[in-house]
Design a protein around this motif. Structure first.
Motif, mmCIF file in Angstrom:
data_model
loop_
_atom_site.group_PDB
_atom_site.id
_atom_site.type_symbol
_atom_site.label_atom_id
_atom_site.label_comp_id
_atom_site.label_asym_id
_atom_site.label_seq_id
_atom_site.Cartn_x
_atom_site.Cartn_y
_atom_site.Cartn_z
ATOM 1 N N PHE A 1 5.772 27.824 24.677
ATOM 2 C CA PHE A 1 4.286 26.846 23.789
ATOM 3 C C PHE A 1 3.474 25.723 24.989
ATOM 4 O O PHE A 1 4.242 25.445 25.839
ATOM 5 C CB PHE A 1 5.298 25.600 23.697
ATOM 6 C CG PHE A 1 4.413 24.452 22.109
ATOM 7 C CD1 PHE A 1 4.144 25.468 21.594
ATOM 8 C CD2 PHE A 1 5.561 23.690 22.260
ATOM 9 C CE1 PHE A 1 3.047 24.669 20.926
ATOM 10 C CE2 PHE A 1 4.400 22.778 21.308
ATOM 11 C CZ PHE A 1 3.637 23.294 20.556
ATOM 12 N N ASP B 1 -3.528 23.743 20.135
ATOM 13 C CA ASP B 1 -4.267 23.297 19.896
ATOM 14 C C ASP B 1 -4.719 22.155 19.342
ATOM 15 O O ASP B 1 -4.225 22.370 18.484
ATOM 16 C CB ASP B 1 -5.784 24.493 20.416
ATOM 17 C CG ASP B 1 -7.142 24.055 20.334
ATOM 18 O OD1 ASP B 1 -6.819 24.046 21.517
ATOM 19 O OD2 ASP B 1 -8.470 24.643 19.686
ATOM 20 N N THR C 1 -4.047 28.826 18.383
ATOM 21 C CA THR C 1 -4.226 28.361 17.254
ATOM 22 C C THR C 1 -5.366 28.082 17.180
ATOM 23 O O THR C 1 -6.488 27.561 17.746
ATOM 24 C CB THR C 1 -3.199 27.274 17.852
ATOM 25 O OG1 THR C 1 -2.458 27.281 18.117
ATOM 26 C CG2 THR C 1 -3.769 25.737 16.694
ATOM 27 N N TYR D 1 -5.288 18.261 11.650
ATOM 28 C CA TYR D 1 -5.017 17.400 10.622
ATOM 29 C C TYR D 1 -4.829 16.128 11.910
ATOM 30 O O TYR D 1 -4.741 14.986 11.186
ATOM 31 C CB TYR D 1 -3.124 17.724 10.878
ATOM 32 C CG TYR D 1 -2.752 17.158 12.646
ATOM 33 C CD1 TYR D 1 -2.612 15.962 12.791
ATOM 34 C CD2 TYR D 1 -3.168 18.329 12.873
ATOM 35 C CE1 TYR D 1 -2.680 16.183 14.140
ATOM 36 C CE2 TYR D 1 -2.054 18.393 14.144
ATOM 37 C CZ TYR D 1 -2.389 17.494 15.438
ATOM 38 O OH TYR D 1 -1.946 17.112 16.434
ATOM 39 N N TYR E 1 -4.999 22.180 2.411
ATOM 40 C CA TYR E 1 -4.334 23.505 2.070
ATOM 41 C C TYR E 1 -4.683 24.369 1.225
ATOM 42 O O TYR E 1 -4.729 26.282 1.438
ATOM 43 C CB TYR E 1 -2.971 23.433 1.788
ATOM 44 C CG TYR E 1 -1.730 22.888 2.706
ATOM 45 C CD1 TYR E 1 -1.488 24.271 3.208
ATOM 46 C CD2 TYR E 1 -1.678 21.985 2.964
ATOM 47 C CE1 TYR E 1 -0.510 23.934 4.720
ATOM 48 C CE2 TYR E 1 -0.866 21.749 4.393
ATOM 49 C CZ TYR E 1 -0.416 22.763 4.833
ATOM 50 O OH TYR E 1 0.308 23.073 5.653
ATOM 51 N N GLN F 1 2.344 30.353 11.645
ATOM 52 C CA GLN F 1 2.329 29.239 10.597
ATOM 53 C C GLN F 1 3.585 27.932 10.817
ATOM 54 O O GLN F 1 4.881 28.324 11.313
ATOM 55 C CB GLN F 1 2.450 29.128 9.332
ATOM 56 C CG GLN F 1 1.354 28.547 8.055
ATOM 57 C CD GLN F 1 1.103 26.628 7.636
ATOM 58 O OE1 GLN F 1 2.074 26.578 7.769
ATOM 59 N NE2 GLN F 1 0.333 26.199 8.748
ATOM 60 N N ALA F 2 2.849 26.486 10.880
ATOM 61 C CA ALA F 2 3.837 25.369 11.628
ATOM 62 C C ALA F 2 4.052 23.922 10.251
ATOM 63 O O ALA F 2 4.219 23.108 11.170
ATOM 64 C CB ALA F 2 3.842 25.233 12.743
ATOM 65 N N GLY F 3 2.743 24.345 9.047
ATOM 66 C CA GLY F 3 3.671 23.182 8.543
ATOM 67 C C GLY F 3 4.976 23.500 7.474
ATOM 68 O O GLY F 3 5.213 23.571 7.971
ATOM 69 N N SER F 4 5.287 21.575 7.970
ATOM 70 C CA SER F 4 6.543 21.572 7.369
ATOM 71 C C SER F 4 6.260 20.506 6.060
ATOM 72 O O SER F 4 7.330 20.001 5.531
ATOM 73 C CB SER F 4 6.344 20.669 7.959
ATOM 74 O OG SER F 4 6.953 21.903 9.634
ATOM 75 N N GLY G 1 2.447 22.621 3.527
ATOM 76 C CA GLY G 1 3.319 23.487 3.416
ATOM 77 C C GLY G 1 3.777 24.231 4.282
ATOM 78 O O GLY G 1 3.477 25.891 4.787
ATOM 79 N N GLY H 1 -0.416 12.480 9.445
ATOM 80 C CA GLY H 1 -0.323 13.866 10.499
ATOM 81 C C GLY H 1 0.644 15.170 10.152
ATOM 82 O O GLY H 1 0.721 14.890 9.362
ATOM 83 N N ILE H 2 1.120 15.234 10.765
ATOM 84 C CA ILE H 2 2.079 16.237 10.865
ATOM 85 C C ILE H 2 3.512 16.005 10.218
ATOM 86 O O ILE H 2 4.029 14.737 11.204
ATOM 87 C CB ILE H 2 2.448 16.714 12.760
ATOM 88 C CG1 ILE H 2 1.015 17.297 13.305
ATOM 89 C CG2 ILE H 2 2.716 17.931 12.719
ATOM 90 C CD1 ILE H 2 0.801 17.412 14.392
#
Ligand SMILES: Cc1cc2nc3c(=O)[nH]c(=O)nc-3n(C[C@H](O)[C@H](O)[C@H](O)COP(=O)(O)O)c2cc1C
Length: 442
Positions: free
Chosen positions: A15, A64, A110, A144, A163, A230-233, A237, A340-341
């Protein structure tokens, strides 16, 4: 002779970010970071890629964002001042540099759907997949961070809207990628016919967010389309990931939260008609390996020493879209919905195993490794922890956060990979040629 039951093999990703500092804040000032390497030149990336390939990693994951974070004190000053993921160069520029130095290592890039038209995105990713002989993944994100929207002169939109737009975006890209029939290219030199136009569909897309009329400019690439990551949580997401992605990234502070997430994703896969466990679950992990525990602890202390509190606060503010300068450092962090995330915020809340966490503690914890669980110890200690996350948490693999580079990856490959192989927990050669084959078939 007893037959050993097949144990799940770990997938590994490195990573990083195409910049001066990846996701462990302050590492650019670590005495062992980039010694004799210039991160702005190809050789550094090629060396890291070759190291990961030597360790049979599935891929290098290039994270990124599109502009320096500007949430902390309403400015990007602190990020610029302390080298908080700044400067960061454009991620897809290093992809061919990496893939020409390697033969099997994949590259996940990304690329945000926020400001680029799907037509050019599909073309770029097809081109990269051709140039790499099928080793590209796309980490699909929608921007985000407010700094990205400010930089592009646009008003930031709501998560649900991002989304909705992203779904349409991916849908159009897929139509483009699927628009050339496999036998469309004739390449008959005698007649001069290169391709059969009847087998190359004109896409005529008229959606809520995008319009496009034309043919995809690239013939099908080795993988057809990039591997979707994908990393949406958030709720949306997770649904997006369950519907579209082939691999999911998530950061969970402990094995219980990993297990809950694993189960939750399985429920969502069923909702979209996909079989259980049909998406590769990659969980974030920070490792600090030493030949003895004492040596590893010392290295870990060195990593923590590099973090300046203001740099940590600026980064945490950027990721969560909340200006933490508004709070006293001794105030407790509340479990709220953040702009944000969202998925990474949980790691902050659980930084002390569920006990209340102050803003200062949260920032320092988050800055050392983005809230990822930390494995500090000998190769056997680290392998034990990884096996635990795989067997009890449902992890299929790990995203290894960069600390001092390239040393952290060299040490992992030289020390931990052989230990995992000895335990039958890791491949001894690449099973396939393309990234999708390696990621989905092992
Ligand atoms: C492990 C992890 C890595 C991420 N890496 C990036 C990244 O490199 N760039 C980016 O713009 N978003 C990144 N994100 C953000 C998400 O992909 C997503 O866009 C964001 O979390 C907002 O969606 P959510 O609210 O559904 O989580 C990452 C998220 C996680 C959990």
């Amino acid at each position: 002779m007893s037959i050993q039951p097949h144990k799940k093999h770990a997938h590994l990703l490195g990573f990083i970010q195409h910049g001066v500092n990846s996701h462990a804040i302050g590492m650019w000032r670590h005495p062992k970071d980039k010694v004799n390497w210039d991160w702005k030149l190809p050789e550094y990336w090629q060396h890291m890629a070759r190291t990961m390939e030597r360790g049979l990693f599935d891929a290098m994951f290039i994270a990124d964002e599109l502009a320096p974070y500007n949430t902390y004190q309403g400015s990007s000053d602190a990020c610029v001042k302390y080298g908080v993921q700044c400067p960061t160069h454009e991620p897809s520029t290093i992809v061919p540099i990496i893939t020409t130095a390697t033969e099997r290592l994949g590259v996940g890039v990304t690329l945000s759907t926020a400001f680029e038209h799907p037509y050019s995105m599909a073309r770029r990713l097809s081109s990269l997949d051709h140039l790499s002989a099928g080793r590209i993944a796309w980490n699909i994100v929608s921007s985000y961070s407010k700094s990205e929207w400010d930089a592009y002169g646009q008003e930031m939109t709501m998560r649900t809207d991002r989304y909705d737009r992203m779904e349409e975006y991916v849908d159009l890209c897929c139509q483009l990628w699927d628009s050339w029939e496999p036998d469309a290219i004739v390449a008959d030199q005698a007649s001069g016919i290169f391709a059969d136009p009847d087998k190359v569909k004109v896409i005529d897309y008229d959606g809520k967010y995008f319009k496009s009329k034309g043919r995809h400019f690239c013939a099908p690439s080795p993988q057809g389309r990039p591997v979707f990551w994908q990393a949406g949580s958030s709720e949306r997401g997770r649904d997006f990931a369950a519907q579209y992605s082939e691999a999911i990234f998530a950061v969970h502070p402990n094995v219980e939260r990993m297990r809950q997430y694993t189960d939750d994703i399985n429920v969502r896969l069923a909702k979209f008609g996909r079989p259980e466990n049909s998406v590769v679950r990659i969980y974030g992990l920070q490792t600090v390996v030493g030949l003895s525990r004492g040596e590893a602890e010392e290295k870990y202390a060195r990593i923590q020493e590099g973090i300046l509190p203001e740099a940590a606060l600026a980064w945490m503010s950027g990721h969560f879209g909340l200006d933490f300068s508004q709070y006293s450092p001794d105030e407790y962090v509340q479990n709220i919905e953040v702009p944000g995330i969202q998925g990474l915020f949980e790691s902050v809340i659980y930084a002390k195993g569920g006990a209340p966490v102050t803003v200062r503690e949260a920032a320092l914890h988050y800055a050392q490794g983005m809230g990822m669980p930390i494995a500090v110890g000998t190769p056997a200690d680290i392998a034990d922890q990884m096996e635990h996350y795989m067997d009890e948490g449902g992890a299929d693999g790990f995203m290894l956060i960069a600390t001092n580079t390239p040393g952290c990856f060299e040490e992992f490959v030289d020390l931990v990979v052989p230990e995992l192989q000895r335990r039958g927990r890791y491949r001894t050669s690449y099973p396939g040629i393309t990234l999708r084959e390696n990621l989905l078939n092992d």
